[in-house]
Scaffold this active site. Structure first.
Site, PDB file in Angstrom:
ATOM      1  N   GLU A  26      -9.496   3.631   2.120  1.00  0.00           N
ATOM      2  CA  GLU A  26      -8.956   3.750   0.760  1.00  0.00           C
ATOM      3  C   GLU A  26      -7.890   2.708   0.446  1.00  0.00           C
ATOM      4  O   GLU A  26      -7.684   2.378  -0.720  1.00  0.00           O
ATOM      5  CB  GLU A  26      -8.379   5.165   0.552  1.00  0.00           C
ATOM      6  CG  GLU A  26      -6.932   5.363   1.023  1.00  0.00           C
ATOM      7  CD  GLU A  26      -6.714   5.180   2.519  1.00  0.00           C
ATOM      8  OE1 GLU A  26      -7.713   5.219   3.276  1.00  0.00           O
ATOM      9  OE2 GLU A  26      -5.569   4.976   2.951  1.00  0.00           O
ATOM     10  N   ASP A  53       1.516   6.201   5.753  1.00  0.00           N
ATOM     11  CA  ASP A  53       0.546   5.278   5.161  1.00  0.00           C
ATOM     12  C   ASP A  53       1.054   4.625   3.867  1.00  0.00           C
ATOM     13  O   ASP A  53       0.358   3.838   3.242  1.00  0.00           O
ATOM     14  CB  ASP A  53      -0.780   6.016   4.921  1.00  0.00           C
ATOM     15  CG  ASP A  53      -1.988   5.103   5.057  1.00  0.00           C
ATOM     16  OD1 ASP A  53      -1.853   4.037   5.684  1.00  0.00           O
ATOM     17  OD2 ASP A  53      -3.060   5.457   4.533  1.00  0.00           O
ATOM     18  N   ASP A  85     -12.276   7.016   3.683  1.00  0.00           N
ATOM     19  CA  ASP A  85     -11.078   6.768   4.490  1.00  0.00           C
ATOM     20  C   ASP A  85     -10.673   5.284   4.466  1.00  0.00           C
ATOM     21  O   ASP A  85      -9.586   4.931   4.902  1.00  0.00           O
ATOM     22  CB  ASP A  85     -11.322   7.233   5.931  1.00  0.00           C
ATOM     23  CG  ASP A  85     -10.034   7.411   6.722  1.00  0.00           C
ATOM     24  OD1 ASP A  85      -8.952   7.377   6.096  1.00  0.00           O
ATOM     25  OD2 ASP A  85     -10.112   7.591   7.947  1.00  0.00           O
ATOM     26  N   LYS A  98       0.844  -1.204   0.000  1.00  0.00           N
ATOM     27  CA  LYS A  98       0.000   0.000   0.000  1.00  0.00           C
ATOM     28  C   LYS A  98       0.875   1.249   0.000  1.00  0.00           C
ATOM     29  O   LYS A  98       1.683   1.453   0.896  1.00  0.00           O
ATOM     30  CB  LYS A  98      -0.908  -0.002   1.241  1.00  0.00           C
ATOM     31  CG  LYS A  98      -1.700   1.302   1.445  1.00  0.00           C
ATOM     32  CD  LYS A  98      -2.634   1.234   2.659  1.00  0.00           C
ATOM     33  CE  LYS A  98      -3.270   2.590   2.953  1.00  0.00           C
ATOM     34  NZ  LYS A  98      -4.132   2.568   4.171  1.00  0.00           N
ATOM     35  N   ASP A 127      -2.651  10.108   3.823  1.00  0.00           N
ATOM     36  CA  ASP A 127      -4.052   9.721   3.960  1.00  0.00           C
ATOM     37  C   ASP A 127      -4.795  10.728   4.837  1.00  0.00           C
ATOM     38  O   ASP A 127      -4.749  10.657   6.056  1.00  0.00           O
ATOM     39  CB  ASP A 127      -4.140   8.316   4.578  1.00  0.00           C
ATOM     40  CG  ASP A 127      -5.572   7.831   4.722  1.00  0.00           C
ATOM     41  OD1 ASP A 127      -6.483   8.485   4.159  1.00  0.00           O
ATOM     42  OD2 ASP A 127      -5.783   6.802   5.398  1.00  0.00           O
ATOM     43  N   LYS A 143     -10.257  12.742   8.245  1.00  0.00           N
ATOM     44  CA  LYS A 143      -9.813  12.312   9.570  1.00  0.00           C
ATOM     45  C   LYS A 143      -9.776  13.502  10.519  1.00  0.00           C
ATOM     46  O   LYS A 143      -9.576  14.638  10.091  1.00  0.00           O
ATOM     47  CB  LYS A 143      -8.390  11.744   9.464  1.00  0.00           C
ATOM     48  CG  LYS A 143      -8.293  10.377   8.815  1.00  0.00           C
ATOM     49  CD  LYS A 143      -6.851   9.906   8.785  1.00  0.00           C
ATOM     50  CE  LYS A 143      -6.728   8.547   8.121  1.00  0.00           C
ATOM     51  NZ  LYS A 143      -7.373   7.470   8.877  1.00  0.00           N
ATOM     52  N   ARG A 162      -7.741  -0.488   0.879  1.00  0.00           N
ATOM     53  CA  ARG A 162      -8.287  -1.675   0.209  1.00  0.00           C
ATOM     54  C   ARG A 162      -8.679  -1.364  -1.242  1.00  0.00           C
ATOM     55  O   ARG A 162      -8.642  -2.235  -2.098  1.00  0.00           O
ATOM     56  CB  ARG A 162      -9.483  -2.210   1.030  1.00  0.00           C
ATOM     57  CG  ARG A 162     -10.602  -1.253   1.202  1.00  0.00           C
ATOM     58  CD  ARG A 162     -11.539  -1.606   2.365  1.00  0.00           C
ATOM     59  NE  ARG A 162     -11.010  -1.178   3.667  1.00  0.00           N
ATOM     60  CZ  ARG A 162     -11.624  -1.374   4.827  1.00  0.00           C
ATOM     61  NH1 ARG A 162     -12.788  -2.019   4.874  1.00  0.00           N
ATOM     62  NH2 ARG A 162     -11.094  -0.955   5.957  1.00  0.00           N
TER      63      ARG A 162
END
Ligand code: BES
Ligand code: MN
Ligand code: ZN
Length: 498
Positions: free
Chosen positions: A351, A290, A349, A267, A272, A279, A353
Site C-alpha cells: 500500500e 509505518d 499490503d 509515507k 498497516d 499480515k 507505493r
C-alpha cells in the site's frame, strides 16, 4: 538540559563533573593529561590499577580527585587512537551522557569536542555531540501513567573547546545539533505513539502545530479534495478504514524566491494491517511505525525551521490507515492514479507505493529542484540491508551521490541500490497498465520501480527505511532516521548556495 560552549581549562572549574577521554592502552587525551598533571599523577595511578582500559563506550566515575575543582571526573573510553573516527566520536559522547545521567551531577563540562576526528572541524564535532547528547537522554513516556525513572539531575552541559577561535563555529554547531536532535526526537515521538493515537488526523494536527509555531504555510487535503484531484490509488488504501485520510502539505520557504524547492514526501501509513491481504499476527504491532517516513518529514521540517536554514522545501505527507473492511480494496481491483495510469492491486499490503504515487504526482506542481520520498516500504529491503543502512534508489546519479554524502556526514547512511529497466518487467499486468507488486525477487527494487513510473518529470530519490526507522526487540522504538540524513542534505544545499 541546557548546553553551552566555553573554552575551559580542565580541572579549574568547580562543578558537578569533568568528562575526559582515555584511548585504549590507557593513553590519555589532552584534557585527561591536563587533569592528570593537576592531580599529580592521580589519573595515571587509577589507570595503572586496570579499572579503565580505554575501550570504546566504557566509563569510569571518580570522586574528589585531588587538586581538581569539579566534584567528579568521568573517564570515557575512546578505543584505539588510530581507529578513532566519526562513529567512535558519537559513541563516546553517548556513553558519557548516559553515564552522567546516572550520577547526581547537575552540571558537567565535557572535553570531547577537542578530540581529533579525521578531517571533521569543530562545527561538525559540536553538532554531532550536541545531537548525540540530546537524543540519548530521550525517553518516550507519554503513554505511561507515571514516569518509570526519575529524570536525571543533569541540567547543564558545557561543551568545552580548545581555543577562543573555535567558539563562533562551535556555537553554530551547537545550535544546529540541538535543532537536529529536536527534529529527530519529534520523529521518534510520532513513531512511538500507538496507532490509536497517531492517526492521520493526529498527524495533520501535529503538522498544523508545527506550521503555526514556525509560521509555515500548511494545507491539509481531505478525502473530497483527493477525489477531485483523482488520487484514487491513495483513496483505495484508505477505503477500508473509518479514519479519514489526509494529505498534508507544508511549505518552508526561507530560501531565495527564485529557488526551486526540495520536496520531501513521507509515507504516512499510521497502521498497516496489510488490508485484505492481511499480515500475520506476530510483530504486527510494529506496523504502527509505518508512518515513520511522514514522521521524518515533520522532524526534518522542525530541524531546519529551528535552524532557520535558508532553503525552500515542501513536505508532502499522504496519511492513512491500511485496514480490511467491507469497503476495503480487494486483490485484483483496478484503480486509476492521479497520473492517469491504471494500477492492478494484486496485494493490498503493498500500500505504501499506492499512497506515495499520488503524492509524487502532486509534487509536480512545485517544479521541484529534487524530490526525495521516505518510506518504510518493503520487508525485502530489511532482508537486503538489515538495520544498518537505508536503501537508496534514484533516477539521477548526482542526486544519489548527494544523498549518500549527506548520510555519511550525518552518520545516517544509505546504500545505493539498482533501478535498471529489466526489473520493471516484474510489474506487468494483464489487465491494467501495471500491477502494484512484482514476484518475490528484488522486492525493494520492484517497489522503487513502481514509484519511478510517477517521477519522470523531476530528479527523484527514494529512501526505503523499513530496516532503519525503528528498532525491534528489547530496545523497541523509533530511531528518528533518516532525519539526520535529510537535514544534512538540506544544510549542504543551503551552505553551498550562499
Ligand atoms: N510497511 C510494509 C513494509 C515493512 C514490512 C516494513 C516489515 C518493515 C517491516 C509494507 O507496506 C509492506 O507490507 N510491504 C510488503 C510488500 C509486498 C506485499 C510486495 C512486504 O514487504 O511484504
Ligand atoms: Mn503493507
Ligand atoms: Zn506499509
Amino acid at each position: 538540559m541546557e548546553f553551552s560552549i566555553k573554552p575551559l581549562v580542565p580541572g579549574r572549574n568547580a562543578g558537578g563533573c569533568s568528562v575526559v577521554g582515555i584511548y585504549a592502552g590507557k593513553a590519555m587525551s589532552d584534557a585527561a593529561t591536563a587533569l592528570d598533571r593537576t592531580s599529580k599523577g592521580y589519573l595515571k595511578r587509577v589507570l595503572q590499577r586496570g579499572d579503565m582500559e580505554g575501550r570504546i563506550g566504557t566509563t569510569l566515575l571518580l570522586h574528589d580527585v585531588p587538586g581538581i575543582a569539579s566534584a567528579r571526573v568521568l573517564l570515557v573510553g575512546l578505543g584505539a587512537q588510530a581507529e578513532f573516527g566519526e562513529k567512535q566520536f558519537r559513541r563516546c559522547v553517548t556513553a558519557a551522557v548516559g553515564a552522567l545521567a546516572n550520577t547526581g551531577a547537575a552540571d558537567a563540562e565535557i572535553h570531547l569536542a577537542e578530540l581529533a576526528v579525521g578531517r571533521r572541524d569543530i562545527e561538525w564535532k559540536v553538532m554531532q555531540a550536541a545531537c548525540a547528547a540530546r537524543t540519548t537522554i530521550y525517553r518516550f513516556e507519554q503513554m505511561k501513567s507515571k514516569p518509570e525513572k526519575a529524570a536525571p539531575a543533569l541540567s547543564k552541559a558545557v561543551l568545552s573547546v580548545k581555543t577562543q577561535g573555535d567558539i563562533k563555529r562551535a556555537t553554530r554547531g551547537l545550535a544546529r545539533g540541538l535543532a537536529l536532535a529536536h527534529g529527530v526526537n519529534l520523529a521518534r515521538d510520532l513513531g512511538n505513539l500507538p496507532g490509536n493515537v497517531c492517526t492521520p488526523t493526529y498527524l495533520a494536527d501535529e503538522a498544523r502545530k508545527l506550521a503555526k509555531h514556525y509560521r509555515l504555510k500548511i494545507q491539509v487535503l481531505e478525502r473530497a479534495d483527493m477525489k477531485k484531484l483523482g488520487m484514487n490509488t491513495l483513496l483505495s488504501v484508505a477505503a477500508g478504514s473509518s479514519e479519514p485520510p489526509k494529505l498534508i502539505v507544508i511549505e518552508y520557504s526561507a530560501g531565495p524566491k527564485s529557488q526551486k524547492p526540495v520536496v520531501l514526501v513521507g509515507k504516512g501509513v499510521t497502521f498497516d494491517t496489510g488490508g485484505i491481504s492481511i499480515k500475520p499476527a506476530p510483530e504486527m504491532d510494529e506496523m504502527k511505525f509505518d508512518m515513520s517516513g511522514a514522521g521524518s518529514v515533520l522532524g526534518t521540517i522542525k530541524a531546519i525551521a529551528e535552524m532557520k536554514l535558508p532553503v525552500n522545501m515542501v513536505g508532502i505527507i499522504p496519511a492513512t490507515e491500511n485496514m480490511p473492511g467491507g469497503r476495503a480494496t480487494k486483490p485484483g481491483d483496478i484503480v486509476t492514479s492521479m497520473s492517469g495510469q491504471t494500477v492492478e492491486i494484486l496485494n493490498t499490503d503493498a500500500e505504501g507505493r499506492l499512497i506515495l504515487c499520488d503524492a509524487l504526482t502532486y509534487a509536480e506542481r512545485y517544479q521541484p529542484a529534487a524530490v526525495i520520498d521516505i518510506a518504510t516500504l518493503t520487508g525485502a529491503c530489511v532482508i537486503a540491508l538489515g538495520h544498518v543502512v537505508s536503501g537508496l534508489f534514484a533516477n539521477n546519479d548526482p542526486l544519489a551521490r548527494e544523498v549518500l554524502a549527506a548520510g555519511e556526514v550525518a552518520g545516517d547512511r544509505a546504500w545505493h541500490l539498482p533501478l535498471h529497466d529489466e526489473y520493471q518487467e516484474q510489474l506487468h499486468s494483464n489487465f491494467a497498465d501495471f500491477a502494484n507488486i512484482g514476484d518475490r525477487p528484488a522486492g525493494a527494487v520492484t517497489a522503487a520501480c513502481f514509484l519511478s513510473r510517477f517521477t519522470k518529470k523531476y530528479h527523484w530519490a527514494h529512501l526505503d527505511v523499513a530496516g532503519t526507522a525503528w528498532k525491534s526487540g528489547k530496545e523497541k522504538g523509533s530511531t528518528g532516521r533518516p532525519v539526520p540524513l535529510l537535514t544534512q542534505f538540506l544544510i549542504n544545499r543551503a551552505d553551498k548556495k550562499r
